[in-house]
Design an enzyme around this catalytic site. Structure first.
Site, mmCIF file in Angstrom:
data_model
loop_
_atom_site.group_PDB
_atom_site.id
_atom_site.type_symbol
_atom_site.label_atom_id
_atom_site.label_comp_id
_atom_site.label_asym_id
_atom_site.label_seq_id
_atom_site.Cartn_x
_atom_site.Cartn_y
_atom_site.Cartn_z
ATOM 1 N N SER A 169 73.864 93.206 32.330
ATOM 2 C CA SER A 169 72.872 93.729 33.266
ATOM 3 C C SER A 169 73.285 93.474 34.452
ATOM 4 O O SER A 169 72.890 92.616 35.441
ATOM 5 C CB SER A 169 71.327 93.238 33.065
ATOM 6 O OG SER A 169 71.623 91.769 33.300
ATOM 7 N N HIS A 184 70.519 91.991 26.359
ATOM 8 C CA HIS A 184 71.593 90.838 25.875
ATOM 9 C C HIS A 184 70.788 90.834 24.182
ATOM 10 O O HIS A 184 71.349 90.116 23.406
ATOM 11 C CB HIS A 184 70.976 89.511 26.447
ATOM 12 C CG HIS A 184 71.471 89.421 27.937
ATOM 13 N ND1 HIS A 184 70.915 88.349 28.587
ATOM 14 C CD2 HIS A 184 72.120 90.254 28.569
ATOM 15 C CE1 HIS A 184 71.592 88.532 29.590
ATOM 16 N NE2 HIS A 184 72.110 89.676 29.777
ATOM 17 N N GLU A 222 65.212 87.411 29.828
ATOM 18 C CA GLU A 222 65.255 86.075 29.778
ATOM 19 C C GLU A 222 64.109 85.205 29.571
ATOM 20 O O GLU A 222 63.416 85.514 30.736
ATOM 21 C CB GLU A 222 66.424 85.433 30.684
ATOM 22 C CG GLU A 222 67.576 86.168 30.603
ATOM 23 C CD GLU A 222 68.592 85.902 31.500
ATOM 24 O OE1 GLU A 222 68.528 84.638 32.105
ATOM 25 O OE2 GLU A 222 69.484 86.477 31.773
ATOM 26 N N GLU A 275 73.286 85.277 24.715
ATOM 27 C CA GLU A 275 73.266 83.958 25.355
ATOM 28 C C GLU A 275 72.923 82.725 24.669
ATOM 29 O O GLU A 275 72.441 81.541 25.305
ATOM 30 C CB GLU A 275 72.186 84.137 26.691
ATOM 31 C CG GLU A 275 72.954 85.042 27.629
ATOM 32 C CD GLU A 275 72.338 84.935 29.109
ATOM 33 O OE1 GLU A 275 71.124 84.296 29.355
ATOM 34 O OE2 GLU A 275 72.963 85.704 29.852
ATOM 35 N N ASP A 319 63.605 85.542 33.658
ATOM 36 C CA ASP A 319 64.453 86.676 34.268
ATOM 37 C C ASP A 319 63.924 87.955 33.535
ATOM 38 O O ASP A 319 64.347 88.280 32.456
ATOM 39 C CB ASP A 319 65.800 86.320 34.005
ATOM 40 C CG ASP A 319 66.710 87.524 34.541
ATOM 41 O OD1 ASP A 319 66.301 88.130 35.398
ATOM 42 O OD2 ASP A 319 68.084 87.168 34.579
ATOM 43 N N GLU A 349 62.758 85.486 38.047
ATOM 44 C CA GLU A 349 63.904 86.207 38.657
ATOM 45 C C GLU A 349 63.864 87.750 38.360
ATOM 46 O O GLU A 349 63.520 88.130 37.503
ATOM 47 C CB GLU A 349 65.202 85.559 37.659
ATOM 48 C CG GLU A 349 66.547 86.044 38.176
ATOM 49 C CD GLU A 349 67.738 85.669 37.354
ATOM 50 O OE1 GLU A 349 67.786 84.516 36.962
ATOM 51 O OE2 GLU A 349 68.714 86.358 37.244
ATOM 52 N N ASP A 390 68.691 88.066 41.909
ATOM 53 C CA ASP A 390 69.881 88.139 41.294
ATOM 54 C C ASP A 390 70.457 89.531 41.581
ATOM 55 O O ASP A 390 71.385 89.345 42.455
ATOM 56 C CB ASP A 390 69.542 88.004 39.626
ATOM 57 C CG ASP A 390 71.002 88.295 38.909
ATOM 58 O OD1 ASP A 390 72.044 88.382 39.429
ATOM 59 O OD2 ASP A 390 70.844 88.419 37.802
ATOM 60 N N LYS A 408 76.288 83.607 41.242
ATOM 61 C CA LYS A 408 77.104 83.966 40.151
ATOM 62 C C LYS A 408 78.382 84.331 40.935
ATOM 63 O O LYS A 408 78.573 85.398 41.721
ATOM 64 C CB LYS A 408 76.649 85.224 39.440
ATOM 65 C CG LYS A 408 75.477 85.362 38.457
ATOM 66 C CD LYS A 408 74.666 86.682 38.097
ATOM 67 C CE LYS A 408 73.849 86.425 36.828
ATOM 68 N NZ LYS A 408 73.396 87.699 36.788
ATOM 69 N N HIS A 466 75.580 81.257 35.127
ATOM 70 C CA HIS A 466 76.689 81.956 34.081
ATOM 71 C C HIS A 466 76.572 83.299 34.136
ATOM 72 O O HIS A 466 75.587 84.146 34.824
ATOM 73 C CB HIS A 466 76.657 81.323 32.775
ATOM 74 C CG HIS A 466 75.435 81.999 31.957
ATOM 75 N ND1 HIS A 466 75.019 81.881 30.599
ATOM 76 C CD2 HIS A 466 74.173 82.450 32.431
ATOM 77 C CE1 HIS A 466 73.733 82.242 30.375
ATOM 78 N NE2 HIS A 466 73.230 82.609 31.393
ATOM 79 N N LYS A 484 71.775 77.636 35.335
ATOM 80 C CA LYS A 484 71.156 78.811 34.193
ATOM 81 C C LYS A 484 72.450 79.156 33.264
ATOM 82 O O LYS A 484 73.481 79.960 33.840
ATOM 83 C CB LYS A 484 70.656 79.844 35.190
ATOM 84 C CG LYS A 484 69.955 81.038 33.865
ATOM 85 C CD LYS A 484 69.236 82.257 34.412
ATOM 86 C CE LYS A 484 70.221 83.345 34.630
ATOM 87 N NZ LYS A 484 69.623 84.663 34.647
HETATM 88 C C1 PEP Z 1 71.246 87.574 34.392
HETATM 89 O O1 PEP Z 1 70.902 88.879 34.482
HETATM 90 O O2 PEP Z 1 70.879 86.806 35.192
HETATM 91 C C2 PEP Z 1 72.461 87.476 33.396
HETATM 92 C C3 PEP Z 1 73.045 86.206 33.436
HETATM 93 O O3 PEP Z 1 72.712 88.592 32.980
HETATM 94 P P1 PEP Z 1 73.934 89.155 32.986
HETATM 95 O O4 PEP Z 1 75.362 88.382 32.786
HETATM 96 O O5 PEP Z 1 74.196 90.234 31.784
HETATM 97 O O6 PEP Z 1 74.127 90.106 34.367
HETATM 98 MG MG MG Z 2 69.252 87.912 36.135
#
Ligand code: PEP
Ligand code: MG
Length: 425
Positions: A41, A156, A165, A208, A243, A284, A311, A336, A364, A387
């Site tokens: 995503s 996911h 999430e 995940e 999330d 999130e 994010d 990230k 992650h 996370k």
């Molecule tokens: C997220 O959206 O926070 C996540 C970890 O998913 P992705 O790595 O698929 O963006």
């Molecule tokens: Mg996210």
């Protein structure tokens, strides 16, 4: 000053069985490697992940990025001295020359940056988290509160119009290892509840490592999580967070969750009711990556009460963060490394968040590897929140196990401080 002797990249596999880039950098002290993660995503404003688009691996090969390391980056950095990580990262950025790393690919630049960070730590005879701590000016190291994604939805779990999430937040503990134990015990209790209610298939795992109960509504999922927390004996110590990854279900100004349409205003009410009923401590990406007015609305209504994490909104980018700070759009950064593409820029993003009194959660990606760099990063930054997915599957447990090692190393010097016990984390 450290001389890079050579850099070599290769194509390896991530946790979804998709190709990704591993870089190996050599110095007089040895060989240092790093592997890039990959999202599903992904945010529209993220640094560019270069994919081959060829027949192999259904277009997902990364041989172009590998070639960019081996034929462009390596000849330019091999045999050269670099005084700092910042110097190498700036050099890589200038070699790329684009704003979003689309020339070389963030997946070519990042593993070199991470591997050099490891090399620098070794040359200083420091552990990786200690070196990152020095680079980022951290005074006291902190073990993070782990946000454990125990129910996987959305992309996911191969679904649309779904919350992505559902996380357990074991914050009410004296140490990281106790928090991890409580979260993991709760994960197993939840597995039992799911099996009993929906049958064995409900406990199959998503990207995940969280369970994917197909027929459970959002209410069911949150109720079952609350039940698992109380049956495990951790009421008041383990909390719940979401999330939503809402850019995935945002269309023409509205949000569609589980087949129901919400205007941004209705969505604020919807989330506020969830916070009330289930005691959520953090949400999130409740709003889409460019729905600034939705974010502002939500943050002004709920920002004093819960953590509101950006994010896809922020993509670990200082310039997006500055816009969000000015507009009061959220109160926490999801960090990230592959969204921005170098370690130096990730550290800069964290520092801006700290200066703005935001919280920082190091994250992650849904496509991960055995590389546990982000465990050292979260402690080195003293970010306070991690996370890293469910406490299951090796690409996730690699990170938790590294945090356990770091906790033990810090305990030897009496400095294993845990970030928990706060109001919401
Ligand atoms: C997220 O959206 O926070 C996540 C970890 O998913 P992705 O790595 O698929 O963006
Ligand atoms: Mg996210």
């Amino acid at each position: 000053m450290v001389k890079i002797v050579s850099v070599h990249a290769r194509q390896v596999l991530d946790s979804r069985g998709n190709p990704t880039v591993e870089a190996e950098l050599s110095t007089s002290r040895g060989h240092f490697s790093a592997i890039v993660p990959s999202g599903a995503s992904t945010g529209a404003h993220e640094a560019m992940e270069l994919r081959d688009g060829a027949k192999e691996y259904a277009g997902k090969g990364v041989l172009k990025a590998v070639e960019n390391v081996n034929s462009i980056i390596s000849p330019k950095v091999s045999g050269r001295d670099f005084f700092s990580l910042d110097e190498l990262d700036s050099f890589l950025n200038s070699l790329d020359g684009t704003a979003n790393k689309s020339a070389l690919g963030a997946n070519a630049i990042l593993p070199v940056s991470m591997a050099f960070c490891r090399a620098l730590a070794s040359h200083e005879s420091m552990r990786l988290f200690e070196y990152i701590g020095r680079v980022s000016g951290t005074k006291d190291f902190v073990l993070p509160v782990p946000f454990l994604n125990v129910l996987n939805g959305g992309k996911h779990a191969g679904r649309e119009n779904d919350i992505q999430e559902h996380m357990l937040v074991p914050s009410g503990f004296a140490s990281f290892s106790e928090a991890l134990r409580a979260g993991t015990e709760t994960y197993h209790v939840l597995k039992g509840i799911l099996r009993k209610k929906y049958g064995g298939e409900a406990a199959l795992l998503g990207d995940e490592g969280g369970f994917c109960p197909k027929s459970a509504s959002l209410d069911d999922r949150l109720e079952m999580m609350g039940k698992a927390v109380s049956e495990a004996g951790y009421s008041g110590e383990v909390h719940i967070a979401l999330d939503c990854a809402s850019s995935e279900f945002f269309k023409d100004g509205n949000y569609n969750i589980d087949g129901k349409e919400y205007t941004p205003m209705e969505l604020v009410d919807f989330y506020a009711a969830l916070v009330e009923r289930f005691g959520l401590v953090s949400i999130e990406d409740g709003f889409a990556e460019d729905d600034w007015s939705g974010w502002r609305l939500f943050n002004s209504r709920m920002g004093k009460k819960i953590e509101i994490v950006g994010d896809d909104l922020l993509v670990t980018s200082v310039s997006r963060m500055k816009a969000a700070i000015e507009r009061k759009a959220c109160n926490a950064l999801l960090l990230k490394v592959n969204q921005i593409g170098t370690v130096t820029e990730s550290v800069e993003a964290a520092r801006l968040a700290f200066r703005s009194q935001w919280r920082v959660m190091v994250s992650h990606r849904s496509g991960e590897s055995e590389d546990s760099f982000i465990s050292d990063l979260v402690v080195g930054l003293a970010a306070g929140q991690s996370k890293f997915g469910a406490p299951a599957r090796s690409e996730r447990t690699a990170k938790y196990n590294q945090l356990l090692r770091i906790e033990e190393a810090l305990a030897e010097t009496g400095k294993a401080k845990f970030a928990g016990k706060g109001p919401s984390a």
